[in-house]
Scaffold this active site. Sequence first.
Site, short mmCIF file in Angstrom:
data_model
loop_
_atom_site.label_atom_id
_atom_site.label_comp_id
_atom_site.label_asym_id
_atom_site.label_seq_id
_atom_site.Cartn_x
_atom_site.Cartn_y
_atom_site.Cartn_z
CD GLN A 138 -3.17 -0.88 2.09
OE1 GLN A 138 -3.10 -0.55 3.10
NE2 GLN A 138 -4.35 -1.41 1.40
CE LYS A 187 0.26 1.35 11.63
NZ LYS A 187 -0.08 0.00 11.31
CG MET A 505 -22.48 16.91 -22.22
SD MET A 505 -23.64 18.08 -23.08
CE MET A 505 -24.04 19.18 -21.46
C1 LIG Z 1 -15.58 10.81 -14.13
C2 LIG Z 1 -16.10 11.15 -15.66
N1 LIG Z 1 -15.96 10.34 -16.53
C3 LIG Z 1 -16.36 10.97 -17.89
C4 LIG Z 1 -16.80 11.96 -18.09
C5 LIG Z 1 -17.14 12.39 -19.41
N2 LIG Z 1 -18.72 12.88 -19.47
C6 LIG Z 1 -19.26 14.10 -19.44
S1 LIG Z 1 -20.88 14.15 -19.36
C7 LIG Z 1 -21.00 12.71 -19.53
C8 LIG Z 1 -22.33 11.96 -19.52
C9 LIG Z 1 -23.14 12.07 -18.29
O1 LIG Z 1 -24.23 11.37 -18.28
P1 LIG Z 1 -25.29 11.35 -17.13
O2 LIG Z 1 -24.66 11.11 -15.75
O3 LIG Z 1 -26.31 10.36 -17.34
O4 LIG Z 1 -25.88 12.77 -17.03
P2 LIG Z 1 -26.53 13.36 -18.57
O5 LIG Z 1 -25.43 14.00 -19.21
O6 LIG Z 1 -27.35 12.39 -19.20
O7 LIG Z 1 -27.58 14.44 -17.76
C10 LIG Z 1 -19.78 12.02 -19.67
C11 LIG Z 1 -19.35 10.63 -19.66
C12 LIG Z 1 -16.74 12.78 -16.85
N3 LIG Z 1 -17.27 14.16 -17.02
N4 LIG Z 1 -16.56 12.48 -15.76
#
Ligand SMILES: Cc1ncc(C[n+]2csc(CCOP(=O)(O)OP(=O)(O)O)c2C)c(N)n1
Length: 595
Positions: A138, A187, A505
């Site tokens: 770790q 630690k 998105m």
């Molecule tokens: C940890 C992370 N991984 C990938 C992304 C890229 N990303 C931006 S928006 C999105 C889609 C989000 O989908 P959802 O949570 O269902 O929300 P919605 O856009 O449908 O409202 C992704 C994959 C991100 N912002 N954060």
Amino acid sequence: MSSIMIVEQLITKAEREPIEAESERLPTGAETLIEALVYEGVDTIFGYPGGAVLHIYDELWRARNRLTHYLVRHEQGAVHMAEGYARATGRVGVVLVTSGPGATNALTGIANAYLDSTPIVVITGQVPRHLIGTDAFQEVDTVGITRPCVKHNYLVRDVRDLAAIVREAFHLARTGRPGPVVIDIPKDVSAARCAYSRLDHVSFPFSGKRVTPGSGAVSRAVDAILKSRRPVLYVGGGIANSAADDSLRRFAELLRLPVTPTLMGLGGFPSAHPLTLGMLGMHGTYAANMAIAESDLLIAIGVRFDDRVTGKLATFAPHARVIHVDIDPANIGKNVAPDLAIAADANEALVALLSEVITRGEHQIESSRELREPWWDQIRHWQQQQPLRFSGSFDQIKPQTVIRELHQLTEGKAIITTDVGQHQMWAAQFYPFTRTRQLITSGGLGTMGFGVPAAIGAQLAFRDRLVIAVVGDGGFQMTNQELATAVQYDLPVKILIMNNGYLGMVRQWQEMFYDRTYSEVDLSVSPDFVKLAEAYGAGGFRATRPDELHDVLAAGLSHQGVAVIDIVIAKEENVFPIVPAGANARDMIVQSDGV
Ligand SMILES: Cc1ncc(C[n+]2csc(CCOP(=O)(O)OP(=O)(O)O)c2C)c(N)n1
């Protein structure tokens, strides 16, 4: 980072007292840490135990009447909770995690806090000093991996430094441009005994020093503002961090200046105020983006010219001279070279600007306002031409309606956290925020999974307020295990899932910019969120039809404990306006076919 390095070299270490390792009467490093935290006024810690922090956890148990520890379900959740707590209150959030995977799990939150200038102190355990560098169990180089995304970090090599380091860490986290500070404690250091330094004797050469605006710069800025025909106040998260909202409103009202906040600036200026243009940037309003495109003077306060705001830098605000006010000199000129820079606290700068304007007298103020009447005519025209709008539907729940309904039911008073994606933008566009610290969102890093733990942290700070996490069905599944934390500590957050069955998105970008090739965005296989909520001991609610929306939302929001409200929304709704990445405001797409 550079200014911090200077601070580090000049910091006076605490008075050291001789180590008396054998003496059982002296406190251990773990005890010293607890005393130092209490001395900083800390009463809340979010964390997760492990081998390297066992001495600290043992001590925490003894100190449980003075310091309450909240056991999370994943270290990322602990950091986001601390961020939610810090963003809601302005206080420093505190996290305690173990070495190795504890630290790496915390990294996303640390980076998130760094980009959103959120004051947190993250304490990580480390393997004993003699094992450092041996690939011990770790072991990760926590100082190394966090270096690019902290304001400062420490590896505590000597227990005698610990108390002073804690003081310095809190000082750095909360002053100037706030941010995360990491303290990595081996630690054996937490086990070593020494007389801890008298905490009130630690001094900082810069602690009493305020960054004040220079009078020459203020006077030149006022000259430029009074003369400008098409000015825009572009304001960001710095307004909340320096509690500059009152001064900002007075300044804007006195000169009748149009104001556009960034996502992080929402609430820093009341959203329904007649002088506001709404948010600017990629999903900003038509009026805000057009005003920037046509402006002759940008007064940028507590912002960092993020690419989601500027689009293509070369064509951002092409006719404008720029005044940039920022507490962090490293931010000034980073993306846009200003014509005039004021390195100062946003509130102090606004107070100075305000008093300078007042000294110029009624006559100058009035003629400056008159100069801008055609500008306001133009702005009103843009607002009427392209207001934020969407089409209704009888058979599908429209996400914009959900946010409007939420606004009505909460009378605009809720603390809202969000995840990242379409729902985040709809919340930003359709919930008129009226005060700072009301919207807690992941702006800089864009971290899916932020919303739920951030809401838990905010709820802990304000147990009597309504705190709502607006999340997507994707992001919710990244940190939904923290439902257990909320239930365990009776923190009655409401989680509103805008469930479109997609990574919405990303799907929108694929629809608009990749010929509708929906590559790996289908979330149709997801848990039944109502059952999931119930499995955690929370209330579960669901609406799938427009006629159910009001009652289901109302029932979920008035539920006594933690509630998950699953709203099944129109699957392929898009966020408009949108300025395509790397384009400029004039390329803004304001609506889709049929909307
Ligand atoms: C940890 C992370 N991984 C990938 C992304 C890229 N990303 C931006 S928006 C999105 C889609 C989000 O989908 P959802 O949570 O269902 O929300 P919605 O856009 O449908 O409202 C992704 C994959 C991100 N912002 N954060």
